[in-house]
Design a protein around this motif. Structure first.
Motif, mmCIF file in Angstrom:
data_model
loop_
_atom_site.group_PDB
_atom_site.id
_atom_site.type_symbol
_atom_site.label_atom_id
_atom_site.label_comp_id
_atom_site.label_asym_id
_atom_site.label_seq_id
_atom_site.Cartn_x
_atom_site.Cartn_y
_atom_site.Cartn_z
ATOM 1 N N MET A 98 0.826 -1.176 0.000
ATOM 2 C CA MET A 98 0.000 0.000 0.000
ATOM 3 C C MET A 98 0.873 1.242 0.000
ATOM 4 N N ALA A 99 0.502 2.194 -0.731
ATOM 5 C CA ALA A 99 1.166 3.485 -0.639
ATOM 6 C C ALA A 99 0.669 4.172 0.633
ATOM 7 N N LEU A 100 1.402 5.151 1.062
ATOM 8 C CA LEU A 100 1.005 5.934 2.223
ATOM 9 C C LEU A 100 0.331 7.216 1.759
ATOM 10 N N MET A 101 -0.326 7.892 2.689
ATOM 11 C CA MET A 101 -0.964 9.170 2.384
ATOM 12 C C MET A 101 -0.792 10.093 3.580
ATOM 13 N N ILE A 102 -0.880 11.374 3.354
ATOM 14 C CA ILE A 102 -0.800 12.358 4.425
ATOM 15 C C ILE A 102 -2.190 12.954 4.611
ATOM 16 N N THR A 103 -2.662 12.928 5.857
ATOM 17 C CA THR A 103 -4.011 13.426 6.145
ATOM 18 C C THR A 103 -3.983 14.922 6.450
ATOM 19 N N ASP A 104 -5.166 15.494 6.586
ATOM 20 C CA ASP A 104 -5.259 16.931 6.834
ATOM 21 C C ASP A 104 -4.838 17.331 8.244
ATOM 22 N N GLU A 105 -4.411 16.367 9.050
ATOM 23 C CA GLU A 105 -3.826 16.698 10.357
ATOM 24 C C GLU A 105 -2.393 17.193 10.209
ATOM 25 N N CYS A 106 -1.847 17.134 8.990
ATOM 26 C CA CYS A 106 -0.480 17.576 8.710
ATOM 27 C C CYS A 106 -0.302 19.024 9.160
ATOM 28 N N ILE A 107 0.828 19.273 9.846
ATOM 29 C CA ILE A 107 1.114 20.636 10.320
ATOM 30 C C ILE A 107 2.222 21.298 9.493
ATOM 31 N N THR B 184 -2.123 22.813 0.266
ATOM 32 C CA THR B 184 -2.180 23.216 1.673
ATOM 33 C C THR B 184 -1.331 22.350 2.593
ATOM 34 N N ILE B 185 -1.130 21.086 2.229
ATOM 35 C CA ILE B 185 -0.321 20.175 3.040
ATOM 36 C C ILE B 185 0.557 19.339 2.115
ATOM 37 N N TYR B 186 1.477 18.616 2.719
ATOM 38 C CA TYR B 186 2.314 17.712 1.936
ATOM 39 C C TYR B 186 1.467 16.579 1.369
ATOM 40 N N ASP C 174 1.710 11.978 13.628
ATOM 41 C CA ASP C 174 1.193 10.665 13.219
ATOM 42 C C ASP C 174 0.036 10.796 12.223
ATOM 43 N N CYS C 175 0.302 11.517 11.124
ATOM 44 C CA CYS C 175 -0.758 11.768 10.128
ATOM 45 C C CYS C 175 -0.467 11.079 8.792
ATOM 46 N N ILE C 176 0.274 9.949 8.822
ATOM 47 C CA ILE C 176 0.636 9.274 7.576
ATOM 48 C C ILE C 176 0.186 7.802 7.639
ATOM 49 N N PRO C 177 -1.099 7.554 7.394
ATOM 50 C CA PRO C 177 -1.605 6.181 7.387
ATOM 51 C C PRO C 177 -1.426 5.526 6.008
ATOM 52 N N LEU C 178 -1.763 4.259 5.946
ATOM 53 C CA LEU C 178 -1.795 3.550 4.667
ATOM 54 C C LEU C 178 -2.928 4.116 3.828
ATOM 55 N N HIS C 179 -2.702 4.196 2.533
ATOM 56 C CA HIS C 179 -3.713 4.739 1.616
ATOM 57 C C HIS C 179 -4.641 3.592 1.200
#
Length: 84
Positions: A1-10, A29-31, A57-62
């Protein structure tokens, strides 16, 4: 699975330089992580480096990019030209 960055990214900027595949770039707006380049660090490291350094901790599995370890290794080989 690729990873993704959620909108919790700072936007702390620590994940981008850690990616060995240059899959992480700044979005509007985010990475963001390019699923075509993300191998979850398979072939490079034992664990995804971006997840190791992320302070929120905003990088879960996509969930839309399910891949096996073998598929990730094939992607690694295609990206790097290495037989690992």
């Amino acid at each position: 699975m690729a990873l993704m960055i959620t909108d919790e990214c700072i936007n702390c900027d620590v994940c981008e330089p850690e990616c060995p595949n240059d899959a992480i770039t700044m979005g509007l707006t985010i990475y963001e992580i390019d699923p075509n380049k993300c191998t979850e660090c398979v072939g490079h490291y034992d664990v995804p480096q971006c997840r190791q350094v992320c302070p929120v901790d905003c990088i879960p599995l996509h969930p839309e990019h399910v891949e096996t370890h073998d598929q990730l290794m094939t992607k690694y080989r295609a990206l790097t030209g290495k037989e690992n």
